[in-house]
Design a protein around this motif. Sequence first.
Motif, PDB file in Angstrom:
ATOM      1  N   VAL A 240       0.871  -1.211  -0.124  1.00  0.00           N
ATOM      2  CA  VAL A 240      -0.013  -0.059   0.022  1.00  0.00           C
ATOM      3  C   VAL A 240       1.041   1.411  -0.016  1.00  0.00           C
ATOM      4  O   VAL A 240       1.566   1.576   1.098  1.00  0.00           O
ATOM      5  CB  VAL A 240      -1.057  -0.029   1.225  1.00  0.00           C
ATOM      6  CG1 VAL A 240      -1.803   1.094   1.327  1.00  0.00           C
ATOM      7  CG2 VAL A 240      -1.749  -1.201   1.109  1.00  0.00           C
ATOM      8  N   ASN A 241       0.962   1.971  -1.212  1.00  0.00           N
ATOM      9  CA  ASN A 241       1.877   2.863  -1.018  1.00  0.00           C
ATOM     10  C   ASN A 241       1.076   4.302  -0.655  1.00  0.00           C
ATOM     11  O   ASN A 241       1.658   5.429  -0.920  1.00  0.00           O
ATOM     12  CB  ASN A 241       2.323   3.250  -2.480  1.00  0.00           C
ATOM     13  CG  ASN A 241       1.430   3.589  -3.658  1.00  0.00           C
ATOM     14  OD1 ASN A 241       0.022   3.558  -3.221  1.00  0.00           O
ATOM     15  ND2 ASN A 241       1.996   3.952  -4.833  1.00  0.00           N
ATOM     16  N   GLU A 242      -0.147   4.414  -0.500  1.00  0.00           N
ATOM     17  CA  GLU A 242      -0.901   5.638  -0.107  1.00  0.00           C
ATOM     18  C   GLU A 242      -2.004   5.256   0.820  1.00  0.00           C
ATOM     19  O   GLU A 242      -2.667   4.091   0.452  1.00  0.00           O
ATOM     20  CB  GLU A 242      -1.296   6.615  -1.149  1.00  0.00           C
ATOM     21  CG  GLU A 242      -2.120   5.924  -2.147  1.00  0.00           C
ATOM     22  CD  GLU A 242      -2.514   7.083  -3.112  1.00  0.00           C
ATOM     23  OE1 GLU A 242      -3.170   8.124  -2.687  1.00  0.00           O
ATOM     24  OE2 GLU A 242      -2.390   6.912  -4.425  1.00  0.00           O
ATOM     25  N   GLU A 243      -2.496   5.847   1.866  1.00  0.00           N
ATOM     26  CA  GLU A 243      -3.546   5.245   2.532  1.00  0.00           C
ATOM     27  C   GLU A 243      -4.680   5.089   1.608  1.00  0.00           C
ATOM     28  O   GLU A 243      -5.077   5.645   0.658  1.00  0.00           O
ATOM     29  CB  GLU A 243      -3.970   6.497   3.393  1.00  0.00           C
ATOM     30  CG  GLU A 243      -5.254   6.078   4.396  1.00  0.00           C
ATOM     31  CD  GLU A 243      -5.700   7.250   5.222  1.00  0.00           C
ATOM     32  OE1 GLU A 243      -5.319   7.151   6.364  1.00  0.00           O
ATOM     33  OE2 GLU A 243      -6.249   8.033   4.783  1.00  0.00           O
ATOM     34  N   TYR A 266       0.938  -6.328   7.534  1.00  0.00           N
ATOM     35  CA  TYR A 266       2.212  -5.887   8.327  1.00  0.00           C
ATOM     36  C   TYR A 266       2.925  -4.828   7.893  1.00  0.00           C
ATOM     37  O   TYR A 266       2.695  -4.408   6.537  1.00  0.00           O
ATOM     38  CB  TYR A 266       3.049  -7.322   8.527  1.00  0.00           C
ATOM     39  CG  TYR A 266       3.765  -7.633   7.066  1.00  0.00           C
ATOM     40  CD1 TYR A 266       4.814  -7.209   6.767  1.00  0.00           C
ATOM     41  CD2 TYR A 266       2.844  -8.713   6.487  1.00  0.00           C
ATOM     42  CE1 TYR A 266       5.224  -7.707   5.348  1.00  0.00           C
ATOM     43  CE2 TYR A 266       3.476  -9.176   5.284  1.00  0.00           C
ATOM     44  CZ  TYR A 266       4.499  -8.824   4.453  1.00  0.00           C
ATOM     45  OH  TYR A 266       4.987  -9.231   3.721  1.00  0.00           O
ATOM     46  N   LYS A 267       3.586  -4.039   8.724  1.00  0.00           N
ATOM     47  CA  LYS A 267       4.429  -2.954   8.065  1.00  0.00           C
ATOM     48  C   LYS A 267       5.578  -3.566   7.314  1.00  0.00           C
ATOM     49  O   LYS A 267       6.110  -4.424   7.517  1.00  0.00           O
ATOM     50  CB  LYS A 267       4.957  -2.219   9.356  1.00  0.00           C
ATOM     51  CG  LYS A 267       5.569  -0.709   8.920  1.00  0.00           C
ATOM     52  CD  LYS A 267       5.920  -0.045  10.133  1.00  0.00           C
ATOM     53  CE  LYS A 267       6.537   1.367   9.681  1.00  0.00           C
ATOM     54  NZ  LYS A 267       6.603   2.136  10.982  1.00  0.00           N
ATOM     55  N   PRO A 332      -2.980   2.145   6.280  1.00  0.00           N
ATOM     56  CA  PRO A 332      -2.015   3.059   6.231  1.00  0.00           C
ATOM     57  C   PRO A 332      -0.875   2.775   5.014  1.00  0.00           C
ATOM     58  O   PRO A 332      -0.775   1.607   4.624  1.00  0.00           O
ATOM     59  CB  PRO A 332      -1.237   3.010   7.480  1.00  0.00           C
ATOM     60  CG  PRO A 332      -1.990   2.077   8.426  1.00  0.00           C
ATOM     61  CD  PRO A 332      -3.018   1.259   7.518  1.00  0.00           C
ATOM     62  N   ALA A 333      -0.337   3.974   4.377  1.00  0.00           N
ATOM     63  CA  ALA A 333       0.517   3.787   3.576  1.00  0.00           C
ATOM     64  C   ALA A 333       1.894   2.951   4.271  1.00  0.00           C
ATOM     65  O   ALA A 333       2.242   3.309   5.342  1.00  0.00           O
ATOM     66  CB  ALA A 333       1.375   5.169   3.071  1.00  0.00           C
ATOM     67  N   GLY A 334       2.750   2.166   3.500  1.00  0.00           N
ATOM     68  CA  GLY A 334       3.905   1.500   3.869  1.00  0.00           C
ATOM     69  C   GLY A 334       3.649   0.105   4.470  1.00  0.00           C
ATOM     70  O   GLY A 334       4.395  -0.440   5.034  1.00  0.00           O
ATOM     71  N   TYR A 335       2.241  -0.398   4.256  1.00  0.00           N
ATOM     72  CA  TYR A 335       1.946  -1.461   4.769  1.00  0.00           C
ATOM     73  C   TYR A 335       1.611  -2.467   3.662  1.00  0.00           C
ATOM     74  O   TYR A 335       1.654  -2.114   2.374  1.00  0.00           O
ATOM     75  CB  TYR A 335       0.599  -1.481   5.710  1.00  0.00           C
ATOM     76  CG  TYR A 335       0.840  -1.247   7.033  1.00  0.00           C
ATOM     77  CD1 TYR A 335       0.704  -2.487   8.122  1.00  0.00           C
ATOM     78  CD2 TYR A 335       1.065   0.019   7.567  1.00  0.00           C
ATOM     79  CE1 TYR A 335       0.831  -1.950   9.380  1.00  0.00           C
ATOM     80  CE2 TYR A 335       1.440   0.182   8.828  1.00  0.00           C
ATOM     81  CZ  TYR A 335       1.243  -0.797   9.712  1.00  0.00           C
ATOM     82  OH  TYR A 335       1.580  -0.578  11.143  1.00  0.00           O
ATOM     83  N   ARG A 336       1.728  -3.981   4.037  1.00  0.00           N
ATOM     84  CA  ARG A 336       1.750  -4.879   3.051  1.00  0.00           C
ATOM     85  C   ARG A 336       0.447  -5.865   3.444  1.00  0.00           C
ATOM     86  O   ARG A 336       0.344  -6.129   4.618  1.00  0.00           O
ATOM     87  CB  ARG A 336       2.789  -5.764   2.694  1.00  0.00           C
ATOM     88  CG  ARG A 336       3.996  -5.072   2.032  1.00  0.00           C
ATOM     89  CD  ARG A 336       5.090  -5.918   1.654  1.00  0.00           C
ATOM     90  NE  ARG A 336       6.135  -5.358   0.798  1.00  0.00           N
ATOM     91  CZ  ARG A 336       6.106  -5.069  -0.328  1.00  0.00           C
ATOM     92  NH1 ARG A 336       4.909  -5.511  -1.003  1.00  0.00           N
ATOM     93  NH2 ARG A 336       7.058  -4.323  -1.098  1.00  0.00           N
ATOM     94  N   ASP A 422      -4.816   3.221  -7.501  1.00  0.00           N
ATOM     95  CA  ASP A 422      -3.557   3.106  -8.016  1.00  0.00           C
ATOM     96  C   ASP A 422      -2.700   2.940  -6.497  1.00  0.00           C
ATOM     97  O   ASP A 422      -1.352   3.079  -6.314  1.00  0.00           O
ATOM     98  CB  ASP A 422      -2.815   4.275  -8.822  1.00  0.00           C
ATOM     99  CG  ASP A 422      -3.423   4.040 -10.078  1.00  0.00           C
ATOM    100  OD1 ASP A 422      -3.707   2.983 -10.590  1.00  0.00           O
ATOM    101  OD2 ASP A 422      -3.762   5.159 -10.644  1.00  0.00           O
ATOM    102  N   ALA A 423      -3.511   2.490  -5.583  1.00  0.00           N
ATOM    103  CA  ALA A 423      -2.744   2.544  -4.162  1.00  0.00           C
ATOM    104  C   ALA A 423      -1.696   1.382  -3.820  1.00  0.00           C
ATOM    105  O   ALA A 423      -1.082   1.154  -3.129  1.00  0.00           O
ATOM    106  CB  ALA A 423      -3.661   2.584  -2.975  1.00  0.00           C
ATOM    107  N   ILE A 424      -2.084   0.297  -4.642  1.00  0.00           N
ATOM    108  CA  ILE A 424      -1.516  -0.995  -4.294  1.00  0.00           C
ATOM    109  C   ILE A 424      -0.595  -1.188  -5.842  1.00  0.00           C
ATOM    110  O   ILE A 424      -0.862  -1.138  -6.906  1.00  0.00           O
ATOM    111  CB  ILE A 424      -2.478  -2.082  -4.556  1.00  0.00           C
ATOM    112  CG1 ILE A 424      -3.348  -1.885  -3.301  1.00  0.00           C
ATOM    113  CG2 ILE A 424      -1.733  -3.643  -4.282  1.00  0.00           C
ATOM    114  CD1 ILE A 424      -3.127  -2.181  -1.992  1.00  0.00           C
TER     115      ILE A 424
END
Length: 695
Positions: A240-243, A266-267, A332-336, A422-424
Amino acid sequence: MMKTSQSLFVTLFAGALALSGCMEKDVYAGSQVETEKTYNDFNFSTVAASTSLEVSYLNDGVEANVYFELYDENPVILEDYRYVKRDDVTPLYAAYTDENGVFKGTVNLPAYLSKVYIYTPAFFAQTLIEAEMVNGAIVASDDAVGEEVATRTVTATDEAHDSYMVSTASDVPDAYKNDTRWKTWLGSYDKYKNGEVQYKYTGTDLIPTNVKDLYGIHQSVINISTTCPDGYRSYSDLYVNEEAEVAITFLGQNTCWNSSLGYYYYKDGEKPASINAANVIMLFPNTQDGLWTNDKTAASKTAGIDRNTTVQLYYYPNIASGSQEGKTTKFPAGYRIGLVLACNAWSNYIVQNNGNTKRNVRSKYRAATSEGLSVDANGNNWNEPRTAAYKYGESIMISFEDYVTDENFSDVVVTLKSNPVDAITDIPVVDPESKKTTATTLKGMYAFEDLWPDNGDFDMNDVMVRKKQTKVFDSDNKIYSESILLKTFQNYAINANGLAIKIKGGVSKLKGVDITGTKEKEGAVNTRATTEFAQEEDGEDLILLLSDDVNSEMGTEYIVTLNYSDDRTIEIVDEVIPFLYGKVEEGDDDTTDSGTSTRANQITRWEVHISTDAPTSKADLSYFNTGSDKSDLENGVYYVNSSIYPFAFFLSGASETDLSKLLDPANESTPIDELYKDYTKWVESSGASSTSWYK
């Protein structure tokens, strides 16, 4: 081949009869050959022209184009619980249905067909349908497979069932006892309806808008009857590159197992050490949709989910401490985000009509999207991906392999959509060109006698050519190109027979033709290119001269690729007809009063066509009505005689295996009716009976 050379040929080789099946003394002169009567008006056609074909998939729970193939024999083998596609058969026809799952059209098929097999590699449709040819029509439907087709997938039961990934009851099988229990925080599910979820997404933003395309693209990318391409197998935790908000839509499955699907997150950089440490949340307790193609009746009794069911995922910031506090639909952004399939974890399992209880296999197998988190049947970590993932348009496709047998990665298929779309990232994108399908179909075999207009021995093996056709088309059945594959087979003729093809109307409809001739000899492949083949325009027809001596190139496969100048659909039948030709004769270089040379108009050649095909404008017409030929040129009747034998014919749907008797050296000079016992019945009935005489 000039007429004078024919007479010389017979004279020179009359003393060497054992060497060839094409010499005058070898002529089969049985009672069937009556040279005094008029021609046999049977055209020796083996094609059932304009066969009405209807194929429908109306009970697969979705509306989508379905790719299918038609065979004259069963193209799959049933091994325990799965179909395995045979690699030794070629379809007679291939196309897509419309977006409602129905195909209706008229096609040219072999006249011998009485039963057909309709096969599809689409995971969401009935793999195999059997149908009969009745009065020139074939109607094949997935409601005619001897199954009870449910109007709705989810099935009510008399007792409660549950997922072993959640249950703590004493009867949990050993394969699930040591698993950390999955969380049911998304909501409840109906244990008396095989796990139907009560938390379906009811919004609109996260519903795929291109779901029909998704089913179509999966058919192009992954064929359920073959192993999944390595390029799509991947560890595919979704970054996830953005919320963003995220939802999963269940597209379907094709497996005998009732599995459970969960998700975790997870982060980035803090992947769990094992699947038991991943804090898995239950997504779909039972992924059996009741449409397993091998046994819908048994599967429907355990079905707990409808296709196109969507569930929105929640993010729980305090999940590690076991708390739902602060839950939100925003990741949140930065999670997988990862997914895991627990094999056959639903307690109500499939038992087939034959009493087969192997469906109750319980296994430690877990297929996860994270590297190192999948485990095999013994609980050991897998060292290779067990999922296939790719992005098409706004959707991400994820397909699971639920065990280790077929490796088709289509046992459970879901799609993910995010908002923003485009968040993923970090998912391979499928090129729209992948929507194009390439299908090769068997057309049949051409067999020629090369002593026309004289009688030969009618063993019909002087020149034999197998014809296949490869088409590139899309789900709307629009054709982009097609290739005609003509392979020659060893024969026992001495004559230098040339091989050519006529493309009916090819001058106006084509924007280009590419030709290659490929022959494998002593381990090497020799190829000839387009520029080495002569081309002629003959009115609206295009003539391609492939070889001036088939014997010298025996075993070559000529590939003629036709590129079209306008939109075409697969229902349009192209007439690409092989014929033989001999040495060209050139007349005197006469000159008209205006000084224009007419030499080109004096060029003629010996030609042999099947009886339903006219000669080209360069054929020497003086051969007709000489020897045994009884053609009626004024009425468009060519290449006929008064016997039960043709000079050439096309055997629709025939392969080299079917005609192995003609290719057997031991049968050289044996007339065809002595090799195939029903041949004479077929001819005497004018094709009305014994239509399968060569099969």
